[in-house]
Write a protein that holds these residues in place. Structure first.
Motif, mmCIF file in Angstrom:
data_model
loop_
_atom_site.group_PDB
_atom_site.id
_atom_site.type_symbol
_atom_site.label_atom_id
_atom_site.label_comp_id
_atom_site.label_asym_id
_atom_site.label_seq_id
_atom_site.Cartn_x
_atom_site.Cartn_y
_atom_site.Cartn_z
ATOM 1 N N ILE A 26 0.873 -1.279 -0.020
ATOM 2 C CA ILE A 26 -0.078 -0.004 -0.043
ATOM 3 C C ILE A 26 0.940 1.315 0.011
ATOM 4 O O ILE A 26 0.676 2.334 -0.674
ATOM 5 C CB ILE A 26 -0.927 0.059 1.200
ATOM 6 N N VAL A 27 1.888 1.308 0.751
ATOM 7 C CA VAL A 27 2.931 2.413 0.786
ATOM 8 C C VAL A 27 3.466 2.802 -0.658
ATOM 9 O O VAL A 27 3.662 3.737 -1.082
ATOM 10 C CB VAL A 27 3.930 2.152 1.705
ATOM 11 N N CYS A 28 3.804 1.535 -1.272
ATOM 12 C CA CYS A 28 4.520 1.715 -2.368
ATOM 13 C C CYS A 28 3.538 1.982 -3.587
ATOM 14 O O CYS A 28 3.821 3.121 -4.372
ATOM 15 C CB CYS A 28 5.094 0.300 -2.930
ATOM 16 N N ALA A 29 2.357 1.696 -3.216
ATOM 17 C CA ALA A 29 1.133 1.816 -4.360
ATOM 18 C C ALA A 29 0.828 3.619 -4.080
ATOM 19 O O ALA A 29 0.578 4.273 -5.060
ATOM 20 C CB ALA A 29 -0.178 1.255 -4.220
ATOM 21 N N ALA A 30 1.023 3.801 -2.674
ATOM 22 C CA ALA A 30 0.699 5.343 -2.648
ATOM 23 C C ALA A 30 1.695 6.403 -3.293
ATOM 24 O O ALA A 30 1.464 7.328 -3.959
ATOM 25 C CB ALA A 30 0.551 5.698 -1.209
ATOM 26 N N ALA A 31 3.070 5.871 -3.088
ATOM 27 C CA ALA A 31 4.276 6.730 -3.681
ATOM 28 C C ALA A 31 3.910 6.694 -5.282
ATOM 29 O O ALA A 31 4.142 7.702 -6.096
ATOM 30 C CB ALA A 31 5.532 5.911 -3.237
ATOM 31 N N ALA A 32 3.524 5.608 -5.726
ATOM 32 C CA ALA A 32 3.234 5.603 -7.259
ATOM 33 C C ALA A 32 2.191 6.700 -7.747
ATOM 34 O O ALA A 32 1.988 7.451 -8.759
ATOM 35 C CB ALA A 32 2.902 4.185 -7.682
ATOM 36 N N VAL A 33 1.032 6.495 -7.001
ATOM 37 C CA VAL A 33 0.075 7.379 -7.224
ATOM 38 C C VAL A 33 0.423 9.040 -7.207
ATOM 39 O O VAL A 33 -0.011 9.816 -7.962
ATOM 40 C CB VAL A 33 -1.289 7.012 -6.362
ATOM 41 N N LEU A 34 1.189 9.110 -6.008
ATOM 42 C CA LEU A 34 1.614 10.522 -5.883
ATOM 43 C C LEU A 34 2.655 10.911 -7.137
ATOM 44 O O LEU A 34 2.437 12.106 -7.455
ATOM 45 C CB LEU A 34 2.488 10.565 -4.684
ATOM 46 N N ALA A 35 3.412 10.253 -7.524
ATOM 47 C CA ALA A 35 4.197 10.313 -8.587
ATOM 48 C C ALA A 35 3.469 10.716 -9.946
ATOM 49 O O ALA A 35 3.969 11.365 -10.887
ATOM 50 C CB ALA A 35 5.303 8.949 -8.896
ATOM 51 N N LEU A 36 2.249 9.998 -10.206
ATOM 52 C CA LEU A 36 1.634 10.440 -11.452
ATOM 53 C C LEU A 36 0.668 11.681 -11.302
ATOM 54 O O LEU A 36 0.079 12.117 -12.148
ATOM 55 C CB LEU A 36 0.520 9.194 -11.436
ATOM 56 N N GLN A 37 0.646 12.188 -10.288
ATOM 57 C CA GLN A 37 0.010 13.507 -10.116
ATOM 58 C C GLN A 37 0.632 14.489 -10.731
ATOM 59 O O GLN A 37 1.823 14.896 -10.507
ATOM 60 C CB GLN A 37 -0.274 14.006 -8.474
#
Length: 157
Positions: A26-37
């Motif tokens: 979940i932490v890695c997915a959150a970082a990936a979502v942030l990177a796509l913003q």
């Protein structure tokens, strides 16, 4: 501060529950979502990953119980707890809730299937290892908790 040296006689690897791996994902997915913003500085998701790695990874890598001739050492995350066997009052499987009501010590369990070590002098501990039953029997033996009673104490001579 006590500093002990030597090689452990027996090492129990820590158990990591599936929920811990899910939390890491979940932490890695959150970082990936942030990177796509759009407009998000690259340092923000990178910082999330670095902080998560510092917090979560040591529990997977440094998660074990080491048994020596005179003590046990609990290695969990960045910490190390040393408990001499003569300070251990009880060792038992922890059912359901990880910590008993009277608990005032160290939680070194990344799973709810755990072992409770009652050692009030050094702080009680809750650990979860591969082979919890074997750890309980070995600690009880080394701490003298399963010692046969003296003749006449149990009514049999």
């Amino acid at each position: 501060m006590r500093i002990y040296k030597g090689n452990p006689e027996l090492v129990f690897r820590g158990k990591v529950a599936p929920w811990y791996g899910a939390l890491s994902g979940i932490v890695c997915a959150a970082a990936a979502v942030l990177a796509l913003q759009p407009g998000m500085p690259a340092v923000v998701p990178a910082a999330v990953l670095v902080v998560a790695a510092v917090a979560l990874w040591p529990v997977v890598v440094r998660n074990r119980v080491e048994l020596y001739g005179d003590r046990l050492e609990i290695v969990f995350g960045w910490g190390r707890t040393i408990i001499p066997y003569d300070h251990v009052r009880d060792v038992r499987r922890s059912a359901g809730a990880v910590v008993p009501d009277e608990f005032t010590g160290h939680v070194a369990a990344a799973s709810t299937d755990a072992v409770y070590i009652d050692a009030p002098v050094d702080g009680d501990a809750v650990v979860s290892v591969l082979g919890n039953d074997h750890l309980v029997s070995e600690l009880r033996r080394r701490a003298g908790l399963d010692a046969p009673s003296a003749p006449g104490q149990d009514g049999v001579e």
